[in-house]
Write an enzyme that holds these catalytic residues in place. Structure first.
Site, mmCIF file in Angstrom:
data_model
loop_
_atom_site.group_PDB
_atom_site.id
_atom_site.type_symbol
_atom_site.label_atom_id
_atom_site.label_comp_id
_atom_site.label_asym_id
_atom_site.label_seq_id
_atom_site.Cartn_x
_atom_site.Cartn_y
_atom_site.Cartn_z
ATOM 1 N N ASN A 416 -3.892 52.671 101.992
ATOM 2 C CA ASN A 416 -4.853 51.540 102.105
ATOM 3 C C ASN A 416 -5.986 51.647 101.158
ATOM 4 O OD1 ASN A 416 -5.729 48.871 103.342
ATOM 5 N ND2 ASN A 416 -7.517 49.989 103.504
ATOM 6 N N TYR A 434 6.061 49.387 90.434
ATOM 7 C CA TYR A 434 6.692 49.712 91.638
ATOM 8 C C TYR A 434 7.673 48.827 91.827
ATOM 9 C CZ TYR A 434 7.138 49.947 96.524
ATOM 10 O OH TYR A 434 7.601 50.243 97.849
ATOM 11 N N SER A 457 0.121 57.001 87.215
ATOM 12 C CA SER A 457 -1.047 57.028 87.333
ATOM 13 C C SER A 457 -2.008 58.154 87.169
ATOM 14 C CB SER A 457 -1.473 56.404 88.549
ATOM 15 O OG SER A 457 -3.069 56.107 88.713
ATOM 16 N N HIS A 461 -4.728 59.053 84.169
ATOM 17 C CA HIS A 461 -6.001 59.237 84.547
ATOM 18 C C HIS A 461 -6.099 60.690 83.655
ATOM 19 C CE1 HIS A 461 -5.986 56.244 87.642
ATOM 20 N NE2 HIS A 461 -7.301 56.462 87.735
#
Length: 551
Positions: A416, A434, A457, A461
């Site tokens: 979450n 996705y 991701s 980064h």
């Protein structure tokens, strides 16, 4: 006379009835109210009023928890139903009507359907969460506490400088250094932006026009697709990176160039990704018109605070320039806040770290001492960029959908947290990484799709940090791919208790301490222990592990 007697009897009867009902009502009243009514010959008994008021307050306080629990339960059921129906609408291939008797089992079954890739995010007018929360005085007080902490940092810096130097030192040498060579930064950004305006849009227009009339559609599609990929890799990928490295831009200036590079790459991909299926659909339907967006719509998208292209977005009727000025002032205040955090909490700690022997005890102390500045920097990045900066541009563009983040601080799971921390980037990864992965390979590869998104991701980064700091030290990549993946599967959405929110915050604090500690140590080690003729492996090997030997 007979009529008057009848009227008197009716009045007499009604009066008697009213008195009897009044007496009955008086008998039904509590003893405390009757005594209050008859006390002191009609004068108000102040003590009784206060006592009765306290009783009512106590009863209200007893009822409040049960009432709030009941409201929260109904509200949670309503929101869950709304989210389920929204997911059903999002995943259905055609317009659906939700009956009031739609069962939870049917909603769950509908959510499992594989959605075609052209169905995506639905934009709607809504405010940012912090703007709503700041209307509550209790939340606004927390904001005031952070301002007070900034004032304390400023005072401590001024007093220490006055004691050491005998005068007030008002220079901001650190800010001047990290944002240096700004003309190079502006020229680089201008070239990137103009190229993104011209190349992807024209390539798409040429492809769409040729595709509709060509008999070799596959060959033309591959040709224009290769040109677009070449532009993404060489034009937007290699070019800005080469300028940032060759011109030796300072860290903050590199951040501006590299983050704009990543943003424009994602925007160009979204524009092509959203419009190609529309052209294919129009050709399949043998439509007489080709759905090509106007250049003004593409320009608006490039400035809009979203990474998902739409021809039109919900718009506000007017611009609140006072709101815009406030947000930019808060961004500027956040920059000075970060400056004082580094000056007071980071630089004194890491300036002499290379003179000490690298050992486990020193590493543990460094990590825990770095938690406070790390968490403050995390809050500042969130507030300055995700709230102030994006809201300022949204207000100037009258962009009405302000859900750039959700209540990530209430997360009880990392799954979450990743969804709610940065909704803008999450939407791009969800719809274009996705969901496209699942659309190509099938829904049974959900775990592989999630791991691929995490890897992409984490790599992006780490690429940003490596270019901006000038060295490769994959701390963030390891935290992302190792601990991030493990926490995502273990601390999942089934964890709902408050203890899981405590665990999430604890691990987040430790992670920020690790990032600030290790990257700062490596930065100062490379400043104090430079190499004359470094090889490629020297750029990959952490200098902080051996710098103390050379000093």
């Amino acid at each position: 006379m007979a009529g008057e007697d009848c009227v008197r009897k009716r009045q007499s009867g009604s009066t008697t009835t009213y008195k009897n009902s009044e007496n009955e009502e008086t008998q039904r009243r509590p003893e405390s109210e009757r005594s209050f009514q008859n006390s002191s010959n009609g004068r108000v008994d102040v003590d009784h009023v206060i006592t009765r008021k306290m009783q009512l307050i106590a009863e209200a306080e007893q009822l409040k928890p049960a009432f709030m629990k009941e409201v929260d339960s109904h509200f949670t059921e309503f929101v869950n139903s709304l989210v389920a129906k929204s997911a059903l609408l999002d995943s259905s291939s055609s317009a659906s009507i939700f009956p009031a008797s739609c069962s939870e089992k049917e909603l769950h079954k509908a959510k499992a359907l594989r959605a075609p890739p052209e169905h995506g995010k639905i934009f709607t007018a809504r405010r940012s969460l912090l703007d709503e929360l700041f209307e509550v005085s209790h939340i606004r007080t927390i904001y005031h506490m952070f301002i007070a902490l900034l004032i304390v940092f400023i005072l401590s810096t001024l007093l220490v400088d006055f004691i050491d130097e005998g005068r007030l030192v008002l220079g901001f040498d650190l800010l001047v250094f990290v944002f240096g060579k700004f003309p190079v930064v502006f020229c680089t950004w201008l070239c990137m932006f103009c190229a993104t305006v011209i190349v992807p849009y024209n390539l798409f227009v040429w492809w769409a026009q040729v595709y509709c009339s060509s008999s070799h559609r596959v060959i033309h599609s591959l040709f224009y697709g290769m040109l677009f990929t070449l532009f993404q890799i060489a034009g937007l990928g290699f070019g800005p990176t080469y300028i940032a490295v060759s011109y030796a831009l300072p860290p903050a200036s590199r951040f501006i160039v590299i983050l704009e590079q990543v943003r424009l790459v994602m925007k160009a991909h979204s524009f092509v990704r959203e419009n190609v299926p529309r052209v294919l659909s129009s050709v399949k339907d043998k439509s007489s018109t080709v759905p090509i967006p106007r250049i003004s719509q593409y320009l608006y998208f490039l400035f809009a605070p979203t990474l998902i292209y739409r021809d039109n977005y919900p718009r506000n009727p007017m611009i609140r320039w006072g709101y815009v000025a406030t947000k930019f002032a808060q961004v500027l205040g956040s920059l000075f806040y970060a400056y004082y955090i580094f000056v007071r909490l980071c630089i004194p700690q890491f300036r002499n770290s290379s003179q000490e022997t690298f050992n486990l005890r020193g590493l543990v102390l460094c990590i825990f001492n770095s938690i406070l500045p790390g968490v403050l920097i995390l809050f500042l990045v969130f507030f300055a960029f995700l709230h102030c900066w994006l809201n300022a541009f949204a207000e100037m563009l009258r962009f009405a959908d302000r859900m750039f983040y959700k209540d990530w601080w209430n997360s009880t799971s990392y799954a979450n947290y990743y969804r709610t921390w940065n909704v803008v980037v999450h939407d791009w990864l969800y719809y274009y990484a996705y969901r496209d992965f699942l659309w190509f390979f099938g829904k049974k590869f959900k775990a592989a799709a999630m791991l691929s998104v995490f890897t992409v991701s984490a790599a992006v980064h780490e690429y940003v940090l490596s270019i901006c700091f000038g060295y490769f030290y994959p701390v963030l990549f390891c935290l992302f791919t190792c601990f991030g993946v493990v926490f995502n599967f273990t601390l999942n959405d089934r964890r709902k208790g408050p203890i899981w929110n405590v665990i999430m915050w604890t691990s987040l604090f430790l992670g920020q301490g690790v990032i600030i500690c290790l990257y700062s140590q490596e930065w100062y080690a490379r400043q104090y222990c430079p190499m004359e003729n470094p090889t490629f492996l020297d750029y990959l090997k952490p200098r902080s592990w051996s710098c103390h030997v050379k000093m």
